[in-house]
Design a protein around this motif. Structure first.
Motif, PDB file in Angstrom:
ATOM      1  N   ALA A   1       0.844  -1.184   0.000  1.00  0.00           N
ATOM      2  CA  ALA A   1       0.000   0.000   0.000  1.00  0.00           C
ATOM      3  C   ALA A   1       0.884   1.239   0.000  1.00  0.00           C
ATOM      4  O   ALA A   1       1.999   1.212   0.506  1.00  0.00           O
ATOM      5  CB  ALA A   1      -0.924  -0.002   1.201  1.00  0.00           C
ATOM      6  N   VAL A   2       0.364   2.313  -0.544  1.00  0.00           N
ATOM      7  CA  VAL A   2       1.081   3.578  -0.645  1.00  0.00           C
ATOM      8  C   VAL A   2       0.216   4.677  -0.046  1.00  0.00           C
ATOM      9  O   VAL A   2      -0.999   4.715  -0.270  1.00  0.00           O
ATOM     10  CB  VAL A   2       1.374   3.909  -2.130  1.00  0.00           C
ATOM     11  N   ILE A   3       0.824   5.584   0.718  1.00  0.00           N
ATOM     12  CA  ILE A   3       0.103   6.734   1.277  1.00  0.00           C
ATOM     13  C   ILE A   3       0.205   7.887   0.277  1.00  0.00           C
ATOM     14  O   ILE A   3       1.290   8.187  -0.228  1.00  0.00           O
ATOM     15  CB  ILE A   3       0.710   7.172   2.628  1.00  0.00           C
ATOM     16  N   GLU A   4      -0.932   8.516  -0.015  1.00  0.00           N
ATOM     17  CA  GLU A   4      -0.976   9.660  -0.926  1.00  0.00           C
ATOM     18  C   GLU A   4      -1.656  10.835  -0.242  1.00  0.00           C
ATOM     19  O   GLU A   4      -2.565  10.640   0.569  1.00  0.00           O
ATOM     20  CB  GLU A   4      -1.779   9.322  -2.183  1.00  0.00           C
ATOM     21  N   GLN A   5      -1.241  12.033  -0.601  1.00  0.00           N
ATOM     22  CA  GLN A   5      -1.898  13.251  -0.130  1.00  0.00           C
ATOM     23  C   GLN A   5      -2.271  14.081  -1.352  1.00  0.00           C
ATOM     24  O   GLN A   5      -1.483  14.200  -2.290  1.00  0.00           O
ATOM     25  CB  GLN A   5      -0.973  14.033   0.801  1.00  0.00           C
ATOM     26  N   HIS A   6      -3.499  14.637  -1.317  1.00  0.00           N
ATOM     27  CA  HIS A   6      -3.984  15.438  -2.443  1.00  0.00           C
ATOM     28  C   HIS A   6      -4.719  16.666  -1.919  1.00  0.00           C
ATOM     29  O   HIS A   6      -5.380  16.604  -0.873  1.00  0.00           O
ATOM     30  CB  HIS A   6      -4.932  14.625  -3.323  1.00  0.00           C
ATOM     31  N   GLY A   7      -4.634  17.745  -2.676  1.00  0.00           N
ATOM     32  CA  GLY A   7      -5.296  18.988  -2.305  1.00  0.00           C
ATOM     33  C   GLY A   7      -6.672  19.122  -2.922  1.00  0.00           C
ATOM     34  O   GLY A   7      -7.089  18.332  -3.778  1.00  0.00           O
ATOM     35  N   ILE A   8      -7.374  20.150  -2.488  1.00  0.00           N
ATOM     36  CA  ILE A   8      -8.732  20.439  -2.946  1.00  0.00           C
ATOM     37  C   ILE A   8      -8.761  20.542  -4.478  1.00  0.00           C
ATOM     38  O   ILE A   8      -7.904  21.170  -5.084  1.00  0.00           O
ATOM     39  CB  ILE A   8      -9.243  21.745  -2.302  1.00  0.00           C
ATOM     40  N   GLY A   9      -9.766  19.909  -5.064  1.00  0.00           N
ATOM     41  CA  GLY A   9      -9.975  19.955  -6.506  1.00  0.00           C
ATOM     42  C   GLY A   9      -9.328  18.823  -7.281  1.00  0.00           C
ATOM     43  O   GLY A   9      -9.634  18.622  -8.459  1.00  0.00           O
ATOM     44  N   HIS A  10      -8.466  18.057  -6.653  1.00  0.00           N
ATOM     45  CA  HIS A  10      -7.800  16.946  -7.343  1.00  0.00           C
ATOM     46  C   HIS A  10      -8.791  15.801  -7.572  1.00  0.00           C
ATOM     47  O   HIS A  10      -9.500  15.387  -6.660  1.00  0.00           O
ATOM     48  CB  HIS A  10      -6.614  16.450  -6.511  1.00  0.00           C
ATOM     49  N   ASP A  11      -8.837  15.293  -8.799  1.00  0.00           N
ATOM     50  CA  ASP A  11      -9.638  14.107  -9.108  1.00  0.00           C
ATOM     51  C   ASP A  11      -8.784  12.881  -8.851  1.00  0.00           C
ATOM     52  O   ASP A  11      -7.802  12.644  -9.552  1.00  0.00           O
ATOM     53  CB  ASP A  11     -10.099  14.107 -10.567  1.00  0.00           C
ATOM     54  N   VAL A  12      -9.153  12.104  -7.839  1.00  0.00           N
ATOM     55  CA  VAL A  12      -8.405  10.896  -7.502  1.00  0.00           C
ATOM     56  C   VAL A  12      -8.643   9.836  -8.571  1.00  0.00           C
ATOM     57  O   VAL A  12      -7.722   9.129  -8.977  1.00  0.00           O
ATOM     58  CB  VAL A  12      -8.792  10.372  -6.107  1.00  0.00           C
ATOM     59  N   LEU A  13      -9.888   9.720  -9.032  1.00  0.00           N
ATOM     60  CA  LEU A  13     -10.206   8.869 -10.165  1.00  0.00           C
ATOM     61  C   LEU A  13     -11.308   9.508 -10.982  1.00  0.00           C
ATOM     62  O   LEU A  13     -12.043  10.361 -10.502  1.00  0.00           O
ATOM     63  CB  LEU A  13     -10.589   7.437  -9.774  1.00  0.00           C
ATOM     64  N   ASN A  14     -11.364   9.110 -12.251  1.00  0.00           N
ATOM     65  CA  ASN A  14     -12.325   9.687 -13.182  1.00  0.00           C
ATOM     66  C   ASN A  14     -13.213   8.612 -13.779  1.00  0.00           C
ATOM     67  O   ASN A  14     -12.728   7.541 -14.187  1.00  0.00           O
ATOM     68  CB  ASN A  14     -11.588  10.418 -14.312  1.00  0.00           C
ATOM     69  N   GLU A  15     -14.502   8.917 -13.854  1.00  0.00           N
ATOM     70  CA  GLU A  15     -15.463   7.998 -14.449  1.00  0.00           C
ATOM     71  C   GLU A  15     -14.989   7.589 -15.841  1.00  0.00           C
ATOM     72  O   GLU A  15     -14.573   8.426 -16.634  1.00  0.00           O
ATOM     73  CB  GLU A  15     -16.838   8.672 -14.525  1.00  0.00           C
ATOM     74  N   GLY A  16     -15.032   6.285 -16.112  1.00  0.00           N
ATOM     75  CA  GLY A  16     -14.649   5.767 -17.413  1.00  0.00           C
ATOM     76  C   GLY A  16     -13.202   5.318 -17.514  1.00  0.00           C
ATOM     77  O   GLY A  16     -12.843   4.585 -18.428  1.00  0.00           O
ATOM     78  N   ASP A  17     -12.346   5.754 -16.580  1.00  0.00           N
ATOM     79  CA  ASP A  17     -10.943   5.342 -16.613  1.00  0.00           C
ATOM     80  C   ASP A  17     -10.802   3.881 -16.215  1.00  0.00           C
ATOM     81  O   ASP A  17     -11.648   3.334 -15.512  1.00  0.00           O
ATOM     82  CB  ASP A  17     -10.106   6.194 -15.657  1.00  0.00           C
ATOM     83  N   PRO A  18      -9.699   3.241 -16.620  1.00  0.00           N
ATOM     84  CA  PRO A  18      -9.448   1.866 -16.176  1.00  0.00           C
ATOM     85  C   PRO A  18      -9.305   1.813 -14.653  1.00  0.00           C
ATOM     86  O   PRO A  18      -8.828   2.766 -14.037  1.00  0.00           O
ATOM     87  CB  PRO A  18      -8.111   1.508 -16.837  1.00  0.00           C
ATOM     88  N   ALA A  19      -9.707   0.709 -14.072  1.00  0.00           N
ATOM     89  CA  ALA A  19      -9.640   0.544 -12.614  1.00  0.00           C
ATOM     90  C   ALA A  19      -8.514  -0.416 -12.271  1.00  0.00           C
ATOM     91  O   ALA A  19      -8.498  -1.545 -12.742  1.00  0.00           O
ATOM     92  CB  ALA A  19     -10.968   0.005 -12.095  1.00  0.00           C
ATOM     93  N   ASP A  20      -7.584   0.068 -11.440  1.00  0.00           N
ATOM     94  CA  ASP A  20      -6.490  -0.809 -11.056  1.00  0.00           C
ATOM     95  C   ASP A  20      -6.256  -0.829  -9.551  1.00  0.00           C
ATOM     96  O   ASP A  20      -5.758  -1.809  -9.026  1.00  0.00           O
ATOM     97  CB  ASP A  20      -5.201  -0.435 -11.784  1.00  0.00           C
ATOM     98  N   ASP A  21      -6.627   0.228  -8.843  1.00  0.00           N
ATOM     99  CA  ASP A  21      -6.397   0.319  -7.413  1.00  0.00           C
ATOM    100  C   ASP A  21      -7.661   0.728  -6.691  1.00  0.00           C
ATOM    101  O   ASP A  21      -8.616   1.200  -7.302  1.00  0.00           O
ATOM    102  CB  ASP A  21      -5.316   1.369  -7.096  1.00  0.00           C
ATOM    103  N   LEU A  22      -7.672   0.555  -5.364  1.00  0.00           N
ATOM    104  CA  LEU A  22      -8.740   1.103  -4.547  1.00  0.00           C
ATOM    105  C   LEU A  22      -8.101   1.936  -3.452  1.00  0.00           C
ATOM    106  O   LEU A  22      -6.894   1.871  -3.238  1.00  0.00           O
ATOM    107  CB  LEU A  22      -9.648   0.016  -3.989  1.00  0.00           C
ATOM    108  N   PHE A  23      -8.900   2.747  -2.775  1.00  0.00           N
ATOM    109  CA  PHE A  23      -8.388   3.736  -1.841  1.00  0.00           C
ATOM    110  C   PHE A  23      -9.160   3.695  -0.531  1.00  0.00           C
ATOM    111  O   PHE A  23     -10.371   3.486  -0.529  1.00  0.00           O
ATOM    112  CB  PHE A  23      -8.532   5.143  -2.438  1.00  0.00           C
ATOM    113  N   VAL A  24      -8.454   3.934   0.564  1.00  0.00           N
ATOM    114  CA  VAL A  24      -9.048   4.081   1.883  1.00  0.00           C
ATOM    115  C   VAL A  24      -8.729   5.496   2.343  1.00  0.00           C
ATOM    116  O   VAL A  24      -7.580   5.946   2.247  1.00  0.00           O
ATOM    117  CB  VAL A  24      -8.475   3.056   2.885  1.00  0.00           C
ATOM    118  N   VAL A  25      -9.744   6.207   2.847  1.00  0.00           N
ATOM    119  CA  VAL A  25      -9.577   7.593   3.275  1.00  0.00           C
ATOM    120  C   VAL A  25      -9.077   7.606   4.723  1.00  0.00           C
ATOM    121  O   VAL A  25      -9.750   7.103   5.616  1.00  0.00           O
ATOM    122  CB  VAL A  25     -10.906   8.377   3.174  1.00  0.00           C
ATOM    123  N   ARG A  26      -7.894   8.184   4.937  1.00  0.00           N
ATOM    124  CA  ARG A  26      -7.352   8.330   6.294  1.00  0.00           C
ATOM    125  C   ARG A  26      -7.794   9.661   6.905  1.00  0.00           C
ATOM    126  O   ARG A  26      -8.056   9.733   8.104  1.00  0.00           O
ATOM    127  CB  ARG A  26      -5.836   8.251   6.275  1.00  0.00           C
TER     128      ARG A  26
END
Length: 117
Positions: A1-26
């Motif tokens: 697993a990898v920890i990621e940080q993102h700011g306001i407005g960032h699209d973590v995933l986009n509808e229609g894109d290929p799916a390869d990972d899942l995310f847990v919100v810390r």
């Protein structure tokens, strides 16, 4: 697993894109938006915060992303590879109840005609 940080407005995933990972919100908050797969108007279908997860539908069903997930408050996420997630399930066709129920509820919100899959 990898920890990621993102700011306001960032699209973590986009509808229609290929799916390869899942995310847990810390920490932080996100909004989930979808067109319902029919190219209709984009609508808010969910909000997420600490302890929530997303991205499992595409990984489990081997299908493109069913929604766009956008940061509304700075977030820290745990990114789990789809392969590791699937390997962690002893029998991928027999999902634990919380995951099965979540997948069904989320598909009902974004793609209601796909719930019976």
């Amino acid at each position: 697993a990898v920890i990621e940080q993102h700011g306001i407005g960032h699209d973590v995933l986009n509808e229609g894109d290929p799916a390869d990972d899942l995310f847990v919100v810390r920490s932080g908050a996100l909004v989930v938006r979808s067109t319902g797969g029919a190219g209709g108007a984009v609508r808010d279908v969910n909000r997420m915060g600490p302890g929530d997860w997303f991205g499992e539908i595409g990984v489990l069903r081997r299908r493109p992303r069913t929604a766009t997930v956008t940061v509304t408050e700075p977030v820290e996420l745990v990114r789990v590879s789809g392969a590791a997630f699937i390997d962690g399930l002893a029998a991928p066709d027999i999902l634990p109840d919380p995951i099965r129920r979540t997948v069904a509820a989320r598909l009902a919100q974004t793609h209601p005609t796909d719930v019976a899959e």
